[in-house]
Motif scaffolding. Sequence first.
Motif, mmCIF file in Angstrom:
data_model
loop_
_atom_site.group_PDB
_atom_site.id
_atom_site.type_symbol
_atom_site.label_atom_id
_atom_site.label_comp_id
_atom_site.label_asym_id
_atom_site.label_seq_id
_atom_site.Cartn_x
_atom_site.Cartn_y
_atom_site.Cartn_z
ATOM 1 N N ASN A 40 78.273 106.691 38.687
ATOM 2 C CA ASN A 40 78.397 108.106 38.990
ATOM 3 C C ASN A 40 79.856 108.427 39.305
ATOM 4 O O ASN A 40 80.565 107.607 39.887
ATOM 5 C CB ASN A 40 77.506 108.488 40.171
ATOM 6 N N VAL A 41 80.280 109.614 38.949
ATOM 7 C CA VAL A 41 81.699 109.956 39.030
ATOM 8 C C VAL A 41 81.919 111.231 39.842
ATOM 9 O O VAL A 41 81.265 112.242 39.628
ATOM 10 C CB VAL A 41 82.289 110.150 37.612
ATOM 11 N N ARG A 42 82.844 111.137 40.794
ATOM 12 C CA ARG A 42 83.495 112.309 41.369
ATOM 13 C C ARG A 42 84.993 112.092 41.191
ATOM 14 O O ARG A 42 85.462 110.953 41.247
ATOM 15 C CB ARG A 42 83.188 112.454 42.863
ATOM 16 N N GLY A 43 85.729 113.175 40.985
ATOM 17 C CA GLY A 43 87.151 113.009 40.740
ATOM 18 C C GLY A 43 87.974 114.098 41.384
ATOM 19 O O GLY A 43 87.457 115.162 41.752
ATOM 20 N N MET A 44 89.273 113.828 41.515
ATOM 21 C CA MET A 44 90.211 114.812 42.046
ATOM 22 C C MET A 44 91.525 114.715 41.290
ATOM 23 O O MET A 44 92.018 113.606 41.010
ATOM 24 C CB MET A 44 90.424 114.628 43.553
ATOM 25 N N SER A 61 89.921 120.165 41.716
ATOM 26 C CA SER A 61 91.368 120.259 41.879
ATOM 27 C C SER A 61 91.698 120.307 43.367
ATOM 28 O O SER A 61 91.105 121.091 44.106
ATOM 29 C CB SER A 61 91.902 121.512 41.190
ATOM 30 N N PHE A 62 92.637 119.472 43.796
ATOM 31 C CA PHE A 62 93.033 119.495 45.207
ATOM 32 C C PHE A 62 94.256 120.384 45.430
ATOM 33 O O PHE A 62 94.544 120.783 46.555
ATOM 34 C CB PHE A 62 93.296 118.083 45.739
ATOM 35 N N ALA A 63 95.001 120.693 44.342
ATOM 36 C CA ALA A 63 96.177 121.567 44.437
ATOM 37 C C ALA A 63 96.607 121.931 43.030
ATOM 38 O O ALA A 63 96.253 121.253 42.057
ATOM 39 C CB ALA A 63 97.324 120.869 45.167
ATOM 40 N N ARG A 77 95.529 114.242 50.448
ATOM 41 C CA ARG A 77 94.928 113.561 51.601
ATOM 42 C C ARG A 77 93.796 114.395 52.203
ATOM 43 O O ARG A 77 92.720 113.860 52.513
ATOM 44 C CB ARG A 77 95.985 113.288 52.662
ATOM 45 N N ARG A 78 94.034 115.684 52.336
ATOM 46 C CA ARG A 78 93.018 116.553 52.926
ATOM 47 C C ARG A 78 91.742 116.550 52.073
ATOM 48 O O ARG A 78 90.633 116.446 52.592
ATOM 49 C CB ARG A 78 93.574 117.966 53.053
ATOM 50 N N HIS A 79 91.916 116.639 50.756
ATOM 51 C CA HIS A 79 90.739 116.694 49.886
ATOM 52 C C HIS A 79 90.003 115.362 49.860
ATOM 53 O O HIS A 79 88.765 115.329 49.753
ATOM 54 C CB HIS A 79 91.150 117.086 48.469
ATOM 55 N N SER A 80 90.738 114.256 49.952
ATOM 56 C CA SER A 80 90.077 112.952 49.975
ATOM 57 C C SER A 80 89.182 112.815 51.204
ATOM 58 O O SER A 80 88.106 112.222 51.141
ATOM 59 C CB SER A 80 91.113 111.826 49.934
ATOM 60 N N ARG A 81 89.610 113.398 52.310
ATOM 61 C CA ARG A 81 88.783 113.369 53.518
ATOM 62 C C ARG A 81 87.532 114.212 53.355
ATOM 63 O O ARG A 81 86.453 113.855 53.843
ATOM 64 C CB ARG A 81 89.602 113.854 54.711
ATOM 65 N N VAL A 82 87.668 115.341 52.668
ATOM 66 C CA VAL A 82 86.494 116.184 52.400
ATOM 67 C C VAL A 82 85.483 115.421 51.552
ATOM 68 O O VAL A 82 84.273 115.441 51.825
ATOM 69 C CB VAL A 82 86.921 117.484 51.690
ATOM 70 N N LEU A 83 85.965 114.739 50.541
ATOM 71 C CA LEU A 83 85.068 113.970 49.668
ATOM 72 C C LEU A 83 84.429 112.809 50.422
ATOM 73 O O LEU A 83 83.256 112.490 50.215
ATOM 74 C CB LEU A 83 85.841 113.460 48.453
ATOM 75 N N ARG A 84 85.195 112.166 51.306
ATOM 76 C CA ARG A 84 84.627 111.076 52.111
ATOM 77 C C ARG A 84 83.530 111.606 53.033
ATOM 78 O O ARG A 84 82.477 110.974 53.193
ATOM 79 C CB ARG A 84 85.709 110.409 52.939
ATOM 80 N N ALA A 85 83.753 112.762 53.639
ATOM 81 C CA ALA A 85 82.756 113.329 54.539
ATOM 82 C C ALA A 85 81.477 113.680 53.791
ATOM 83 O O ALA A 85 80.364 113.551 54.326
ATOM 84 C CB ALA A 85 83.323 114.568 55.224
ATOM 85 N N ALA A 86 81.614 114.118 52.549
ATOM 86 C CA ALA A 86 80.431 114.463 51.754
ATOM 87 C C ALA A 86 79.638 113.216 51.386
ATOM 88 O O ALA A 86 78.405 113.201 51.473
ATOM 89 C CB ALA A 86 80.855 115.202 50.492
ATOM 90 N N ARG A 87 80.348 112.157 50.999
ATOM 91 C CA ARG A 87 79.672 110.894 50.665
ATOM 92 C C ARG A 87 80.719 109.812 50.483
ATOM 93 O O ARG A 87 81.658 109.979 49.703
ATOM 94 C CB ARG A 87 78.834 111.037 49.393
ATOM 95 N N MET A 88 80.572 108.714 51.174
ATOM 96 C CA MET A 88 81.501 107.591 51.001
ATOM 97 C C MET A 88 81.217 106.926 49.654
ATOM 98 O O MET A 88 80.085 106.512 49.383
ATOM 99 C CB MET A 88 81.331 106.572 52.118
ATOM 100 N N PRO A 89 82.212 106.810 48.779
ATOM 101 C CA PRO A 89 81.971 106.174 47.477
ATOM 102 C C PRO A 89 81.812 104.664 47.616
ATOM 103 O O PRO A 89 82.206 104.072 48.621
ATOM 104 C CB PRO A 89 83.234 106.517 46.689
ATOM 105 N N PRO A 102 98.682 109.211 49.255
ATOM 106 C CA PRO A 102 98.317 109.956 50.467
ATOM 107 C C PRO A 102 96.901 109.665 50.979
ATOM 108 O O PRO A 102 96.595 110.002 52.122
ATOM 109 C CB PRO A 102 98.434 111.425 50.031
ATOM 110 N N THR A 103 96.072 109.035 50.152
ATOM 111 C CA THR A 103 94.702 108.740 50.580
ATOM 112 C C THR A 103 94.600 107.400 51.301
ATOM 113 O O THR A 103 93.505 106.963 51.661
ATOM 114 C CB THR A 103 93.735 108.739 49.378
ATOM 115 N N ALA A 104 95.731 106.748 51.534
ATOM 116 C CA ALA A 104 95.715 105.441 52.204
ATOM 117 C C ALA A 104 94.999 105.538 53.546
ATOM 118 O O ALA A 104 95.264 106.426 54.354
ATOM 119 C CB ALA A 104 97.143 104.944 52.414
ATOM 120 N N GLY A 105 94.085 104.620 53.763
ATOM 121 C CA GLY A 105 93.350 104.570 55.014
ATOM 122 C C GLY A 105 92.095 105.426 55.040
ATOM 123 O O GLY A 105 91.221 105.217 55.886
ATOM 124 N N VAL A 106 91.986 106.378 54.134
ATOM 125 C CA VAL A 106 90.811 107.265 54.120
ATOM 126 C C VAL A 106 89.568 106.492 53.683
ATOM 127 O O VAL A 106 88.474 106.717 54.208
ATOM 128 C CB VAL A 106 91.056 108.472 53.191
#
Length: 385
Positions: A40-44, A61-63, A77-89, A102-106
């Motif tokens: 399954n795929v989600r992308g940014m 699109s994140f920007a 980075r902000r959008h990666s956190r939103v995607l993590r909150a919705a579902r951890m891949p 910028p997604t390091a550590g997320v």
Amino acid sequence: MSAAPIDSLQIGMHWFNERPGGLDRMFQALVDTLPAQGVNVRGMVAGSADVVKASGGRVQSFAGAQAQLGARLLASRRHSRVLRAARMPDIVATHFALYAAPTAGVFRSVPKVVHFHGPWAAESYPGGGGGLSRALRVALERFVYRGATRHIVLSRAFGRLLHETYGVSEDSIRIVPGCVDVAHFDTGLTRFEARRQLGLAADRPLIFCMRRLVSRMGLEDLIDAMAIVKALLPDVLLTIAGKGPLAAQLQARIAARGLEGNVTLAGFVPDETVPLWYRAADLSVVPTVSLEGFGLTTIESLAAGTPVLVTPVGGLPEAVAPLSQGLVLPSGGFRAIGEGMADALLGRLKLPDEHACRTYARENFDRPVVAAQVARIYREAIDVF
């Protein structure tokens, strides 16, 4: 028994229809084809609000692609956190180091796979130079690449580059070639039917080259090579499709060589008509001089049934030599390119026919074939993490 589906997050650069490029084409191809392989795929990506609809809801699109660099990085980075909150891949696949950094550590507890499409820093400064800016880009790339569990490269040549330039362990590198939608390039038309649709002469020898108009693509050599071909085939026509900063210089070079009647710069060619251009040609050519990891244009040509000559640079020989060693020119430079094109058009160089070209492309580089290989590596990364 089929493997359980896994969820992937794909961090790309742009959406292909908005900013066409090899990386973006590969990204879109995987977004479209991985679900059939149980991924399954989600992308940014950086792009417009239309990306969601164009991708069938899979990519956001994140920007905007033209936003200030700092704004894009913060948004990533902000959008990666939103995607993590919705579902951890289950796995994070990165295609462009700048937007992955910028997604390091997320996604700390998730295995990472890097799709290495090319050395961003070196491609940004193909003639060398760049100073501090280039060094910072290399450092950023190294940071992203070393944090991955597996690394997917397009060729052995890029595998060596990834290991030697960025210090990535050879044990983590896997080779998966580029892919194309073979059916899209198989027009079902004869060469002359394709020429008629494009308004091209039916009886001229035609060569096609589709490249971004930048120095590393070897287009200066290709234009000079046409003087050799013209001497043997006075009515030969080369069409170069693509945009880039060298357009005016290349046009001046064409005029200086007296090749206005033999070389045409076609500019941007819409994606839907690209298969017609390949099909109309007797031959296509990829004259790259540096930094070519694979060359999707080689497979696009073969999928259209048209043989392609390539310089022995990077991953180009790996892409075509298994079909015919004759497709690999003995060296770069205008003389080898010109003699090779002339020999091919005059029948002195035996090239694979259209059936062999299409079959090779379909069996080795069709999108489902490549997506299956990528899916296996994702599962491997999850298993060893």
